[in-house]
Design an enzyme around this catalytic site. Sequence first.
Site, PDB file in Angstrom:
ATOM      1  N   TYR A  99       0.865  -1.176   0.000  1.00 19.15           N
ATOM      2  CA  TYR A  99       0.000   0.000   0.000  1.00 19.15           C
ATOM      3  C   TYR A  99       0.899   1.223   0.000  1.00 19.15           C
ATOM      4  O   TYR A  99       1.863   1.302   0.764  1.00 19.15           O
ATOM      5  CB  TYR A  99      -0.886   0.002   1.260  1.00 19.15           C
ATOM      6  CG  TYR A  99      -1.687   1.280   1.382  1.00 19.15           C
ATOM      7  CD1 TYR A  99      -2.961   1.370   0.826  1.00 19.15           C
ATOM      8  CD2 TYR A  99      -1.161   2.405   2.026  1.00 19.15           C
ATOM      9  CE1 TYR A  99      -3.691   2.544   0.909  1.00 19.15           C
ATOM     10  CE2 TYR A  99      -1.886   3.582   2.109  1.00 19.15           C
ATOM     11  CZ  TYR A  99      -3.152   3.643   1.553  1.00 19.15           C
ATOM     12  OH  TYR A  99      -3.869   4.811   1.630  1.00 19.15           O
ATOM     13  N   GLU A 130      -3.076   7.592  -4.290  1.00 14.97           N
ATOM     14  CA  GLU A 130      -3.056   6.309  -3.573  1.00 14.97           C
ATOM     15  C   GLU A 130      -2.906   5.150  -4.558  1.00 14.97           C
ATOM     16  O   GLU A 130      -3.598   5.113  -5.574  1.00 14.97           O
ATOM     17  CB  GLU A 130      -4.356   6.136  -2.787  1.00 14.97           C
ATOM     18  CG  GLU A 130      -4.386   4.855  -1.949  1.00 14.97           C
ATOM     19  CD  GLU A 130      -5.750   4.613  -1.310  1.00 14.97           C
ATOM     20  OE1 GLU A 130      -5.855   4.714  -0.085  1.00 14.97           O
ATOM     21  OE2 GLU A 130      -6.701   4.338  -2.049  1.00 14.97           O
TER      22      GLU A 130
END
Length: 385
Positions: free
Chosen positions: A108, A196
């Site tokens: 992530y 992101e």
Amino acid sequence: MKIHEYQAKELFKKYKVPTLENGVATTVQGIEEHAARLGYPVAVKAQIHAGGRGKGGGVKIAKTAEEVTAAAEAILGMTLVTKQTGPEGRLVKTVLVEQGVAIKKELYLSIIPDRATATITIVASQDGGMDIEDVAEKTPERIIKVPISTITGIQGYHLRRVMFGLELEKPVMKEFGAVLKNLYNLFVDYDCSMVEINPLVITAEDKIIALDAKVDIDSNALFRHPDVVAMHDPNEDDPIEAEAAKFNLNYINLDGNVGNMVNGAGLAMATMDIIKQAGAEPANFLDVGGGANAEMVENGFRLILSDDKVKGILINIFGGILRCDILAQGVVQAAKKVALSVPVVVRMEGTNVEEGRRILSESGLKLINAKDLSDAAKKVAEIVA
Ligand code: ADP
Ligand code: MG
């Protein structure tokens, strides 16, 4: 302003953040053609402005032409419900087809502005994939945060802190560092409020690839980014928010059931706080503006009433430039045009307040007067309870 995954990946390409070969289509045939060109397996991915698509059935891996057709038929035109769409979901009109890749590890990685430290902060975790919210909740120590001063910009030691925090293996470090630096530059150049990648994958061949891409650009900076403005997809607009924009009203749709109309953004924020304090939830943020006229008030009132969630309305006006009598006229005008189906609590103070109260009381409308702000919040909370 949010953009789609495929558009974010166009920006990634420009900044040398590696992505897979892909194509975008709006028909089953288009999807099949892209898949045939790319070779199998492919990922067929719904393009909506919300995450959690995989779990909602909006991302499918297809290994054959038949599977591509089945995936295309299932995803195109579906109403995709995810954690981020709310129960009403989103209609899928556009689909991204991209090469399928063998994943060794899912990371992530995101970049956000952190207001508390006034820095641009990198957030990363080696537990990437679809459940990052769970990681944040259950094992917050598995999430690393590296703040970057906008004065120094990103430096080698920032990159190393992220890479050591992720316990990356040697062979991928150089490439990862380059990717992170490029992503940071994209963030700054495009005035982003979020970038992101979840997941950023390490492939079986130790390559780094962005499989997902979310980019949110500060709307106040859009005048500097005509290429982003051109990416606007009206399908993703909230219908009430789009209507509000036409009338120059600052309106944001929220989840609660107390509709509220306030003049001035600060007072609107305070009103939302006090509604929550009274145990209710606001259905919207609406700032009719300090210099609003009766027509704007009428438009605002109609917008609030067009929202089915709304079970009660709180009008909280401090009459300054927007005088209380003008507000009252707008409310009366609107209420006469639309069937007023929910109770309305009014708290009004300031310029021409007596005249405003007189207009409201002589209008024949069933309005509930509040003596002050906390009284208003209490009354409206009781109504919607
Ligand atoms: P969302 O976050 O909205 O669920 P993602 O793009 O992250 O959508 O896709 C969900 C999951 O599907 C990813 O975590 C990854 O495991 C898998 N996936 C997505 N794209 C590909 C691809 N091109 N090849 C292989 N797997 C993929
Ligand atoms: Mg994802």
